[in-house]
Design a protein around this motif. Structure first.
Motif, PDB file in Angstrom:
ATOM      1  N   GLY A 107     -15.579 -16.107  11.531  1.00 30.20           N
ATOM      2  CA  GLY A 107     -14.576 -17.074  11.955  1.00 30.20           C
ATOM      3  C   GLY A 107     -15.106 -17.845  13.143  1.00 30.20           C
ATOM      4  O   GLY A 107     -16.318 -17.955  13.334  1.00 30.20           O
ATOM      5  N   SER A 137      -8.562 -15.760  18.415  1.00 30.98           N
ATOM      6  CA  SER A 137      -7.598 -15.352  17.397  1.00 30.98           C
ATOM      7  C   SER A 137      -8.119 -15.572  15.974  1.00 30.98           C
ATOM      8  O   SER A 137      -7.674 -14.898  15.044  1.00 30.98           O
ATOM      9  CB  SER A 137      -6.264 -16.077  17.595  1.00 30.98           C
ATOM     10  N   ARG A 138      -9.055 -16.491  15.799  1.00 29.32           N
ATOM     11  CA  ARG A 138      -9.615 -16.744  14.467  1.00 29.32           C
ATOM     12  C   ARG A 138     -11.014 -16.154  14.310  1.00 29.32           C
ATOM     13  O   ARG A 138     -11.723 -16.462  13.361  1.00 29.32           O
ATOM     14  CB  ARG A 138      -9.647 -18.251  14.199  1.00 29.32           C
ATOM     15  N   TRP A 139     -11.405 -15.330  15.254  1.00 26.57           N
ATOM     16  CA  TRP A 139     -12.702 -14.658  15.228  1.00 26.57           C
ATOM     17  C   TRP A 139     -12.423 -13.207  14.886  1.00 26.57           C
ATOM     18  O   TRP A 139     -11.996 -12.426  15.730  1.00 26.57           O
ATOM     19  CB  TRP A 139     -13.352 -14.786  16.594  1.00 26.57           C
ATOM     20  N   ARG A 140     -12.645 -12.865  13.632  1.00 28.06           N
ATOM     21  CA  ARG A 140     -12.240 -11.555  13.132  1.00 28.06           C
ATOM     22  C   ARG A 140     -13.398 -10.572  13.126  1.00 28.06           C
ATOM     23  O   ARG A 140     -14.499 -10.900  12.702  1.00 28.06           O
ATOM     24  CB  ARG A 140     -11.665 -11.684  11.734  1.00 28.06           C
TER      25      ARG A 140
END
Length: 185
Positions: A107, A137-140
């Motif tokens: 992400g 939050s979009r780095w999983r």
């Protein structure tokens, strides 16, 4: 990424299992150290131009961080272009710990509200302090083989204030320290 993340509290303070972030196309780390800057570093005589350059390097840093954490080998990242000192050492060590657990981060990371809050062009090595909101939050964090999400602490921050120190080296600005503030933004 020198002095990148004030050790373990830095970057990965919000990821017990390794949820370091990358931003808006800003960076990944490489597992090598950078040479010390030379005294001949020159800063822009225009503080506004220097601020733009420092912020651009900071954004590049996070783009390289994304690459570093996304690839177990870290081969695709060129973090030394944007980081040195503690930031580089801490980022590469944390990425290695993450990868050693069979995890990667996919992400993207977003850096918002980046601003130079201090700038010193008069010292031996010109430097700047950049304050921003790091949004991971979009780095999983996922299993490297299955891409199943890793279990992370439910109370970890995914948007937080971070203060970073950059130095102007002959080759350009380098992040030398990251200091997550532990505060949401």
């Amino acid at each position: 990424m020198t002095t990148m993340t004030a050790a373990s509290l830095t970057l990965c303070a919000l990821v017990a299992l390794s949820a370091c972030s990358a931003s808006d196309g800003d960076g990944e780390a490489a597992v090598e150290t950078s040479p010390a800057p030379s005294a001949s570093s020159t800063a822009s005589s225009d503080p506004k131009e220097a601020a733009k350059e420092a912020i651009a390097a900071y954004q590049g840093y996070w783009q390289e961080m994304e690459k570093l954490y996304a690839d177990e080998s870290g081969a695709g990242a060129n973090l030394t272009k944007y980081a040195a000192s503690a930031a580089l050492k801490n980022a590469t060590a944390d990425a290695k710990r993450t990868h050693d657990r069979g995890l990667v981060n996919i992400g993207d990371v977003r850096v918002t509200d980046a601003a130079v809050t201090e700038y010193d062009a008069k010292g031996k090595i010109p430097n700047a302090t950049v304050s921003s909101c790091l949004d991971i939050s979009r780095w999983r964090t996922v299993d490297a083989n299955t891409e199943k999400p890793a279990t992370l602490p439910s109370n970890r921050l995914t948007r937080y204030l971070i203060v970073s120190t950059l130095e102007k080296w002959p080759e350009g600005w380098r992040v030398i320290r990251d200091d997550p503030q532990g505060k949401p933004c």
